[in-house]
Design a protein around this motif. Sequence first.
Motif, PDB file in Angstrom:
ATOM      1  N   PRO A  47       0.830  -1.199   0.000  1.00 27.57           N
ATOM      2  CA  PRO A  47       0.000   0.000   0.000  1.00 27.57           C
ATOM      3  C   PRO A  47       0.870   1.257   0.000  1.00 27.57           C
ATOM      4  CG  PRO A  47      -0.036  -1.052   2.155  1.00 27.57           C
ATOM      5  CD  PRO A  47       0.723  -1.963   1.253  1.00 27.57           C
ATOM      6  N   ASP A  48       0.390   2.298  -0.685  1.00 26.83           N
ATOM      7  CA  ASP A  48       1.098   3.570  -0.623  1.00 26.83           C
ATOM      8  C   ASP A  48       0.409   4.460   0.416  1.00 26.83           C
ATOM      9  OD1 ASP A  48      -1.087   4.886  -1.800  1.00 26.83           O
ATOM     10  OD2 ASP A  48      -0.280   4.633  -3.825  1.00 26.83           O
ATOM     11  N   PRO A  49       0.999   5.575   0.792  1.00 27.20           N
ATOM     12  CA  PRO A  49       0.418   6.410   1.859  1.00 27.20           C
ATOM     13  C   PRO A  49      -0.852   7.147   1.441  1.00 27.20           C
ATOM     14  CG  PRO A  49       2.761   6.881   1.541  1.00 27.20           C
ATOM     15  CD  PRO A  49       2.317   6.073   0.375  1.00 27.20           C
ATOM     16  N   TRP A  50      -1.278   7.025   0.175  1.00 24.88           N
ATOM     17  CA  TRP A  50      -2.387   7.859  -0.316  1.00 24.88           C
ATOM     18  C   TRP A  50      -3.595   7.014  -0.715  1.00 24.88           C
ATOM     19  CZ3 TRP A  50       2.474   7.742  -2.910  1.00 24.88           C
ATOM     20  CH2 TRP A  50       3.433   8.560  -2.281  1.00 24.88           C
ATOM     21  N   GLY A  51      -3.658   5.777  -0.196  1.00 24.08           N
ATOM     22  CA  GLY A  51      -4.833   4.947  -0.419  1.00 24.08           C
ATOM     23  C   GLY A  51      -4.735   4.017  -1.612  1.00 24.08           C
ATOM     24  N   GLY A  52      -3.602   3.992  -2.276  1.00 24.44           N
ATOM     25  CA  GLY A  52      -3.441   3.106  -3.429  1.00 24.44           C
ATOM     26  C   GLY A  52      -2.589   1.898  -3.081  1.00 24.44           C
ATOM     27  N   TYR A  53      -2.371   1.055  -4.092  1.00 29.02           N
ATOM     28  CA  TYR A  53      -1.548  -0.124  -3.899  1.00 29.02           C
ATOM     29  C   TYR A  53      -0.596  -0.214  -5.084  1.00 29.02           C
ATOM     30  CZ  TYR A  53      -0.159  -4.843  -2.654  1.00 29.02           C
ATOM     31  OH  TYR A  53       0.572  -5.944  -2.275  1.00 29.02           O
TER      32      TYR A  53
END
Lengths: 193, 184
Positions: A147-153
């Motif tokens: 996961p990235d810090p902005w809600g994505g993967y």
Amino acid sequence: MNVNRLIGFLMLFVVAMSSPIFAADYVVDSKGMHASINFRIKHLGYSWLTGRFNHIEGTFSYDENNVEATKISIEIDPASIDSNHAERDKHLRDSDFLHVKKYPDARFVSTRVESTGAGTATLYGDLTLHGITREIQIQVTAVGGGPDPWGGYRQGFTGTTKILLKDFGIDFDLGPASTEVEFDLNIEGIRKG
Amino acid sequence: MLRNTKEDYGWVAIVLHWVLALLIIGLFAMGIWMRSLGYYDTWYNRAPDLHKSLGLLTFLLLVLRYLWRMGNEMPQPSLKLSNWEKTSSRIAHTWLYLLTLIVILSGYLISTADDKSVSFFGVFSLPAAFSAIEKQEDIAGEIHEIVAWVMMGLVLLHTLASLKHHFVDKDVTLVRMLGLRKKN
């Protein structure tokens, strides 16, 4: 124990959502530009000249449990070649090299993947460049994913390959040490949906 | 005589005309020749450098020539010319100046597209003034090449017109630019 079962079910759901158990589709992060196609070619045999293609787009599907089912296609704008020297870039876009007016498209489309170890694979596919399509092999290493810090993967890879210029019909004589171009590829994808 | 009179060009005007003629035609030929050089040719880098220096020299001489022209009388055109010939001759001469300027400016914009300066025989460097257009080197390159060819068409017309003056009209237009007019 309904509550425990519910918690267990929720845990499983969270795990399923956060790690792709099934092949997932990714879009190469061209917007944030976490992807690059870098090249290098020997200059006279005395040093390396490096550059890159600035405009690339692509998609891939990837399942870490079934790496050999990976598919990837990348569109490259050959006119976006950038070697940090305008006059040279103009020459590289000209008919002596990429002839981008006649061949405005370049792409790589994978055909198959052979796993070569933990997190490494050989990616086979067709590279179209200068109007010529040939199979090339790319040595790929999975760098990481999550996961990235902005809600994505995200999922990212690095790769290396090399081509002979003459294989793609580019025959401007740069000298005996400069017939081969090496590529360093960095691809990061954002999972769709 | 250094300065022009009503009948004749002075030596400054004559020398500037022929030096510029040599530079303009020479730079055109050089541009074609240097693009055909192989990577291992001695002139591969040297020729473009010289081409740029001579291009800047052409610009300086062109400005000098224009200023000299402004500060001098102009010999009168042949009395045998009709009105349309006088008008088209004036237009053609204006465009010889303008096209030369466009070719020089577009050449400068190729070399300075990535903020690099242009060297004048290693004496001084002219910095980039403008490098904001995407693919500036390609656009400027197209203009440089096409306008140079148009310019050569105009040079041919200019040459044919001078020969027509000399052989058909039998007037002094060509000989006075050569500084050879017999003075009675």
